[in-house]
Design a protein around this motif. Structure first.
Motif, PDB file in Angstrom:
ATOM      1  N   LEU A   1      50.860  50.148  43.685  1.00 31.31           N
ATOM      2  CA  LEU A   1      49.382  50.411  43.553  1.00 31.31           C
ATOM      3  C   LEU A   1      48.543  49.224  44.192  1.00 31.31           C
ATOM      4  CD1 LEU A   1      47.301  52.307  42.531  1.00 31.31           C
ATOM      5  CD2 LEU A   1      47.300  50.803  40.273  1.00 31.31           C
ATOM      6  N   GLU A   2      49.250  48.258  44.082  1.00 31.67           N
ATOM      7  CA  GLU A   2      48.516  47.008  44.784  1.00 31.67           C
ATOM      8  C   GLU A   2      48.521  47.181  46.272  1.00 31.67           C
ATOM      9  OE1 GLU A   2      50.881  46.409  42.356  1.00 31.67           O
ATOM     10  OE2 GLU A   2      49.584  45.726  40.737  1.00 31.67           O
TER      11      GLU A   2
ATOM     12  N   THR B   1      34.016  49.404  45.105  1.00 36.58           N
ATOM     13  CA  THR B   1      35.030  48.152  44.890  1.00 36.58           C
ATOM     14  C   THR B   1      36.420  48.889  44.292  1.00 36.58           C
ATOM     15  OG1 THR B   1      33.153  47.232  43.714  1.00 36.58           O
ATOM     16  CG2 THR B   1      35.201  46.399  42.993  1.00 36.58           C
ATOM     17  N   PHE B   2      37.340  48.212  44.924  1.00 36.39           N
ATOM     18  CA  PHE B   2      38.749  48.810  44.347  1.00 36.39           C
ATOM     19  C   PHE B   2      39.549  47.754  43.742  1.00 36.39           C
ATOM     20  CE2 PHE B   2      37.261  50.160  48.553  1.00 36.39           C
ATOM     21  CZ  PHE B   2      37.511  51.614  48.375  1.00 36.39           C
ATOM     22  N   VAL B   3      40.014  47.933  42.449  1.00 34.35           N
ATOM     23  CA  VAL B   3      40.952  47.137  41.931  1.00 34.35           C
ATOM     24  C   VAL B   3      41.970  47.882  41.002  1.00 34.35           C
ATOM     25  CG1 VAL B   3      38.911  45.999  40.928  1.00 34.35           C
ATOM     26  CG2 VAL B   3      39.656  48.038  39.607  1.00 34.35           C
ATOM     27  N   SER B   4      42.936  46.942  40.901  1.00 34.80           N
ATOM     28  CA  SER B   4      44.148  47.576  40.313  1.00 34.80           C
ATOM     29  C   SER B   4      44.449  46.699  39.094  1.00 34.80           C
ATOM     30  CB  SER B   4      45.433  47.749  41.281  1.00 34.80           C
ATOM     31  OG  SER B   4      45.826  46.574  41.714  1.00 34.80           O
TER      32      SER B   4
ATOM     33  N   VAL C   1      45.876  58.113  46.233  1.00 30.46           N
ATOM     34  CA  VAL C   1      46.590  57.618  45.019  1.00 30.46           C
ATOM     35  C   VAL C   1      47.045  58.881  44.104  1.00 30.46           C
ATOM     36  CG1 VAL C   1      46.616  56.283  42.941  1.00 30.46           C
ATOM     37  CG2 VAL C   1      45.436  55.354  44.985  1.00 30.46           C
TER      38      VAL C   1
ATOM     39  N   THR D   1      43.510  56.504  52.069  1.00 37.32           N
ATOM     40  CA  THR D   1      44.819  56.309  50.826  1.00 37.32           C
ATOM     41  C   THR D   1      44.562  57.173  50.091  1.00 37.32           C
ATOM     42  OG1 THR D   1      44.527  53.746  51.555  1.00 37.32           O
ATOM     43  CG2 THR D   1      45.291  54.505  49.667  1.00 37.32           C
TER      44      THR D   1
ATOM     45  N   VAL E   1      45.629  49.724  46.709  1.00 36.25           N
ATOM     46  CA  VAL E   1      44.405  49.171  46.819  1.00 36.25           C
ATOM     47  C   VAL E   1      43.892  48.315  47.686  1.00 36.25           C
ATOM     48  CG1 VAL E   1      42.920  47.650  45.382  1.00 36.25           C
ATOM     49  CG2 VAL E   1      44.240  49.376  44.333  1.00 36.25           C
TER      50      VAL E   1
ATOM     51  N   ALA F   1      43.110  50.558  50.534  1.00 34.52           N
ATOM     52  CA  ALA F   1      41.600  51.272  50.466  1.00 34.52           C
ATOM     53  C   ALA F   1      40.693  50.066  50.751  1.00 34.52           C
ATOM     54  CB  ALA F   1      41.661  51.569  48.908  1.00 34.52           C
ATOM     55  N   ARG F   2      40.936  48.967  50.411  1.00 34.10           N
ATOM     56  CA  ARG F   2      39.936  47.893  50.911  1.00 34.10           C
ATOM     57  C   ARG F   2      39.817  47.861  52.298  1.00 34.10           C
ATOM     58  NH1 ARG F   2      42.509  44.201  46.587  1.00 34.10           N
ATOM     59  NH2 ARG F   2      41.191  44.560  44.819  1.00 34.10           N
TER      60      ARG F   2
END
Length: 120
Positions: free
Chosen positions: A80-81, A100-103, A12, A10, A84, A87-88
């Motif tokens: 973006l969600e 850790t993956f956050v948006s 970004v 992934t 993410v 990516a998770r």
């Protein structure tokens, strides 16, 4: 984890660097998701990938079948969600538990990130 264990990538950001990384990843056999909030950047990235794959065929570095398969592995999203979430999934598939993956809004998320960060 070894590089041979990676199945998905992934990226970004669909600027020059991001689109290049995504194209190389797809041509290298990885399911690839490229995220950007700008649909024009994503369209340009898709055009770049198709051009790049055609050039690889033209120069004998890839077959038409390989280029077609790479184009099938190359997907884009404005969300973006979604990136993410991908990516998770990538991390889980590859046995990575040290990330850790956050948006969301950085000001709101920063304190959470700092609290959950692993320190040596």
């Amino acid at each position: 984890m070894d590089i041979e264990d990676v199945e998905r990538v992934t990226v970004v950001g669909a600027g020059e660097m991001g689109r290049g990384i995504a194209a190389v990843s797809a041509l290298s056999g990885y399911e690839t998701t490229l995220q950007d909030v700008d649909p024009d950047q994503l369209a340009a990235a898709e055009e770049h990938a198709a051009w790049s794959f055609d050039k690889q065929v033209e120069h004998g570095a890839a077959t038409e079948a390989e280029a077609d398969a790479a184009l099938e592995r190359f997907e884009t999203t404005e969300s973006l969600e979604d990136a993410v979430a991908n990516a998770r999934t990538n991390a889980a598939m590859n046995g990575m538990d040290n990330c850790t993956f956050v948006s969301g809004n950085l000001k709101e998320l920063f304190s959470i990130i700092v609290k959950t960060a692993r320190h040596p």
